[in-house]
Design an enzyme around this catalytic site. Structure first.
Site, PDB file in Angstrom:
ATOM      1  CG  HIS A 263      -7.853  -0.370   2.280  1.00 45.31           C
ATOM      2  ND1 HIS A 263      -8.319  -1.036   3.389  1.00 45.31           N
ATOM      3  CD2 HIS A 263      -6.888  -1.158   1.754  1.00 45.31           C
ATOM      4  CE1 HIS A 263      -7.649  -2.158   3.529  1.00 45.31           C
ATOM      5  NE2 HIS A 263      -6.771  -2.261   2.545  1.00 45.31           N
TER       6      HIS A 263
ATOM      7  CD  GLU B  55      -8.077  -3.656  -0.598  1.00 46.60           C
ATOM      8  OE1 GLU B  55      -6.900  -3.381  -0.851  1.00 46.60           O
ATOM      9  OE2 GLU B  55      -8.382  -4.549   0.205  1.00 46.60           O
TER      10      GLU B  55
ATOM     11  CG  HIS C 221      -2.034  -1.040   1.112  1.00 44.16           C
ATOM     12  ND1 HIS C 221      -2.473  -1.581  -0.069  1.00 44.16           N
ATOM     13  CD2 HIS C 221      -2.783  -1.643   2.087  1.00 44.16           C
ATOM     14  CE1 HIS C 221      -3.432  -2.456   0.167  1.00 44.16           C
ATOM     15  NE2 HIS C 221      -3.633  -2.523   1.468  1.00 44.16           N
TER      16      HIS C 221
HETATM   17  C1  BGC Z   1      -4.493  -6.347   2.131  1.00 44.09           C
HETATM   18  C2  BGC Z   1      -4.273  -7.088   3.413  1.00 44.09           C
HETATM   19  C3  BGC Z   1      -3.763  -6.133   4.429  1.00 44.09           C
HETATM   20  C4  BGC Z   1      -4.746  -5.007   4.576  1.00 44.09           C
HETATM   21  C5  BGC Z   1      -4.188  -3.963   5.482  1.00 44.09           C
HETATM   22  C6  BGC Z   1      -5.497  -5.282   2.381  1.00 44.09           C
HETATM   23  O1  BGC Z   1      -5.689  -4.552   1.220  1.00 44.09           O
HETATM   24  O2  BGC Z   1      -4.905  -7.190   1.108  1.00 44.09           O
HETATM   25  O3  BGC Z   1      -3.357  -8.136   3.251  1.00 44.09           O
HETATM   26  O4  BGC Z   1      -3.522  -6.734   5.642  1.00 44.09           O
HETATM   27  O5  BGC Z   1      -5.004  -4.415   3.348  1.00 44.09           O
HETATM   28  O6  BGC Z   1      -5.100  -3.528   6.342  1.00 44.09           O
END
Ligand code: BGC
Length: 380
Positions: A208, A345, A134
């Site tokens: 998210h 997402e 991310h």
């Molecule tokens: C991911 C997870 C991750 C989370 C973080 C998601 O988009 O796929 O693996 O732990 O984001 O909060």
């Protein structure tokens, strides 16, 4: 008098006459307002409220572009906040698993926190074991976006802009990104993304929100029913990095082509579910053309709330909140326990910069990246 009445009626119908003491036409009522939420890095952070006049309201901050609250009526018309989040900016600054945020420069994982572009290797900040997740240590979810309030407050629209400097978190090129949130009259939260760069770079922007259609903090999401419009998914290794294959969902717990309760197979003996600690995978969307295409539909039987996800993106990460462990105390003091929120997402596939067979995430100078995702709400 007999001649005046039809004239008055016609003026009223066209909205060109406002009678003193009568209700104002709702089209001019403010549908975007703001209040101060706090200060970060010396910059003012606001909490905007968008409403569509049909019972839907979104509260969004220019810190991380975070959707703090999303109020949607249930089957009986009762409003409820259906996204996980915090009441205060300070809580978002302390710790958040990306609640409601805009994620970038590269949403999802890049294996070994590096990639090669035009023969040059770029090293990123590893923040998920050896991988980057991310956007790195300080992704687009942790920066103050510049609000553009040029649209009139009668429109439930919020435009945000962020200029990511060349080299930020290891990514090449100055990237100018914009995100526009719109609450439509058809009970949709629409997100339009755009970006330009001054050097070749890689880019994967997503949103998210953790949804719980029964209401944030009201229990787990296992009885939510999910449909994913995908015949294939991208299997992962134990570090949640795609192996590079596109695997058929047929005969696996990843098959959501017909609506299925999330909890029905989540604990099945299956390596993919073991690696993800549940669902935490990218599905390859069935789509034709470049326009908005239906990616997912989720519904919650008790409240009657349902949501469709439409996108221009090729993939969708369905994450069943497996890392939520009750350590996040959210809005109204509610504890967000294991699997109490789900993320959908929309995205390009994880680790695309290292997987030439996946759709490209490269953006070059002179090109304009655009992407749209719509979360549409209804009841059943
Ligand atoms: C991911 C997870 C991750 C989370 C973080 C998601 O988009 O796929 O693996 O732990 O984001 O909060």
């Amino acid at each position: 008098m007999t001649q005046i009445a039809p004239m008055l009626l016609s003026l009223l119908a066209t909205g060109s006459l406002i009678l003193a003491g009568c209700a104002q036409p709702s089209t001019n009522a403010p549908r975007r307002s703001r209040e101060l939420f706090g200060t970060v890095d010396g910059k003012q952070v606001f909490l905007y409220a968008l409403s569509n006049g049909k019972g839907m309201e979104a509260r969004i901050t220019n810190y991380g572009g975070i959707v703090v609250a999303l109020v949607v009526p249930d089957r009986a018309g009762k409003p409820g906040d259906i996204v996980l989040g915090y009441d205060s900016l300070s809580s978002y600054l302390k710790a958040t698993p990306y609640f409601g945020a805009i994620v970038g420069r590269y949403g999802n994982r890049i294996g070994k926190a590096r990639f090669t572009l035009d023969g040059k290797e770029y090293t990123l900040k590893a923040n998920d074991g050896a991988n980057t997740l991310h956007g790195g240590l300080k992704g687009f979810d942790k920066v103050v976006w510049e609000p553009d309030e040029s649209t009139p407050p009668s429109e439930p629209v919020l435009k945000l802009k962020y200029v990511s400097p060349d080299g930020e978190e290891g990514y090449p090129g100055t990237l100018t990104a914009t995100v526009t949130y719109t609450l439509t009259d058809s009970n949709e939260l629409r997100i339009d993304y755009s970006a330009t760069t001054d050097k070749p770079t890689v880019l994967n922007l997503t949103h998210h929100s953790y949804f719980n259609l029964a209401g944030a903090g009201s229990g787990d999401i296992l009885s939510h029913e999910l449909m994913l419009n995908a015949d294939r998914f991208t299997p992962i290794d134990s570090g949640l990095i795609p192996t590079g294959e596109l695997q058929s969902v047929e005969g696996t717990p990843m098959d959501f082509r017909t609506s299925t309760a999330i909890g029905a197979r989540i604990n099945a003996k299956d390596d993919q579910l073991r690696y993800g600690r549940g669902y935490d995978h990218n599905w390859v969307l069935n789509r034709t053309g470049n326009g908005l295409s239906l990616a997912a539909r989720v519904s919650e039987p008790a409240s009657g709330r349902a949501m469709e996800v439409w996108t221009t993106e090729p993939g969708i990460q369905f994450y069943s909140g497996n890392f939520l462990d009750g350590s996040n105390v959210g809005k109204g003091g509610k504890v967000y326990a294991y699997r109490t929120g789900l993320c959908l997402e929309t995205q390009h596939f994880p680790d695309s910069p290292n997987k030439p067979q996946f759709p490209s995430t490269v953006l070059k100078p002179g090109e304009k990246f655009t992407s749209t995702t719509v979360y549409k709400f209804m009841t059943r």
